[in-house]
Design a protein around this motif. Structure first.
Motif, PDB file in Angstrom:
ATOM      1  N   HIS A   1       0.828  -1.212   0.000  1.00 16.91           N
ATOM      2  CA  HIS A   1       0.000   0.000   0.000  1.00 16.91           C
ATOM      3  C   HIS A   1       0.866   1.267   0.000  1.00 16.91           C
ATOM      4  O   HIS A   1       0.531   2.256  -0.651  1.00 16.91           O
ATOM      5  N   TYR A   2       1.968   1.223   0.698  1.00 14.53           N
ATOM      6  CA  TYR A   2       2.852   2.390   0.821  1.00 14.53           C
ATOM      7  C   TYR A   2       3.438   2.792  -0.529  1.00 14.53           C
ATOM      8  O   TYR A   2       3.522   3.976  -0.846  1.00 14.53           O
TER       9      TYR A   2
ATOM     10  N   GLU B   1      -4.847   1.304   8.190  1.00 16.27           N
ATOM     11  CA  GLU B   1      -6.162   0.706   7.936  1.00 16.27           C
ATOM     12  C   GLU B   1      -6.134  -0.177   6.687  1.00 16.27           C
ATOM     13  O   GLU B   1      -6.643  -1.292   6.691  1.00 16.27           O
ATOM     14  N   ALA B   2      -5.502   0.327   5.619  1.00 20.45           N
ATOM     15  CA  ALA B   2      -5.429  -0.450   4.373  1.00 20.45           C
ATOM     16  C   ALA B   2      -4.639  -1.746   4.570  1.00 20.45           C
ATOM     17  O   ALA B   2      -4.956  -2.772   3.969  1.00 20.45           O
TER      18      ALA B   2
ATOM     19  N   ASP C   1       1.160   5.027  -2.603  1.00 24.16           N
ATOM     20  CA  ASP C   1       0.955   6.410  -2.147  1.00 24.16           C
ATOM     21  C   ASP C   1       1.708   6.614  -0.847  1.00 24.16           C
ATOM     22  O   ASP C   1       1.160   6.431   0.247  1.00 24.16           O
TER      23      ASP C   1
ATOM     24  N   PRO D   1      -2.237   1.965  13.743  1.00 25.67           N
ATOM     25  CA  PRO D   1      -1.326   3.041  13.330  1.00 25.67           C
ATOM     26  C   PRO D   1       0.039   2.971  14.014  1.00 25.67           C
ATOM     27  O   PRO D   1       1.066   3.228  13.391  1.00 25.67           O
TER      28      PRO D   1
ATOM     29  N   ALA E   1      -2.348   6.622   9.487  1.00 26.32           N
ATOM     30  CA  ALA E   1      -3.612   6.003   9.903  1.00 26.32           C
ATOM     31  C   ALA E   1      -4.306   5.337   8.718  1.00 26.32           C
ATOM     32  O   ALA E   1      -4.838   4.221   8.834  1.00 26.32           O
ATOM     33  N   ASP E   2      -4.301   5.995   7.551  1.00 25.39           N
ATOM     34  CA  ASP E   2      -4.925   5.420   6.356  1.00 25.39           C
ATOM     35  C   ASP E   2      -4.146   4.199   5.864  1.00 25.39           C
ATOM     36  O   ASP E   2      -4.729   3.194   5.469  1.00 25.39           O
ATOM     37  N   LEU E   3      -2.832   4.315   5.886  1.00 27.70           N
ATOM     38  CA  LEU E   3      -1.985   3.196   5.480  1.00 27.70           C
ATOM     39  C   LEU E   3      -2.194   1.999   6.404  1.00 27.70           C
ATOM     40  O   LEU E   3      -2.328   0.863   5.950  1.00 27.70           O
TER      41      LEU E   3
ATOM     42  N   GLN F   1       0.306   9.186   1.913  1.00 26.69           N
ATOM     43  CA  GLN F   1      -0.928   9.007   2.674  1.00 26.69           C
ATOM     44  C   GLN F   1      -0.636   8.984   4.173  1.00 26.69           C
ATOM     45  O   GLN F   1       0.440   8.575   4.603  1.00 26.69           O
TER      46      GLN F   1
END
Length: 151
Positions: free
Chosen positions: A12-13, A26-27, A16, A32, A22-24, A19
């Motif tokens: 995921h990183y 969650e994905a 993006d 976190p 926290a969003d990373l 980002q």
């Protein structure tokens, strides 16, 4: 080396890097705190080397890209180092690769147009030290450029 959690985070990183953690997290399916700690560890280990801006040089008016395959005259012991130092000083040389074999190096050179390229070639490229042979390949299309790894 890397476990499944690290790989999920990296998958995921690399799409993006800007980002929020926290969003990373969650994905990737982690907390976190875990995500931040693992990112820091991977950065410290050199797995994640940098976050950078990728600039489209064509949008800045550079329309020509030429790949130059260079063979060096190797009678001088410092020929390689001297060539590399001089090539790094040419702003339009955007990439330098070295090889084992008949060709020693490849330079990727950008220019605004063919007139600009000819001027660069005559004044900057041919002035580089220790060139024994040089071959230019005009770039036509980039079919695939992908820095995303299958982790």
């Amino acid at each position: 080396m890397l476990d499944d959690i690290d790989r999920r985070i990296l998958r995921h990183y690399q799409h993006d890097a800007a980002q929020p953690v926290a969003d990373l997290a969650e994905a990737a399916g982690v907390t976190p705190a875990t995500c931040a700690r693992r990112l820091d560890r991977m950065k410290g280990a050199g797995i994640i080397r940098a976050n950078r801006a990728v600039i489209d040089w064509r949008a800045l008016g550079y329309e020509v890209e030429v790949s130059l395959r260079v063979t060096l005259e190797k009678s001088e012991p410092r020929a390689f180092d001297e060539f590399l130092a001089a090539a790094r000083e040419v702003p339009e040389v955007v990439e330098i690769q070295t090889f084992l074999g008949r060709v020693d190096l490849r330079l990727s050179v950008i220019a605004r147009d063919m007139t600009h390229y000819q001027e660069l070639y005559r004044t900057a490229i041919l002035a580089l030290p220790h060139i024994a042979d040089i071959e230019g390949l005009m770039h036509v299309a980039r079919i695939k450029t992908d820095e995303i790894l299958p982790v």
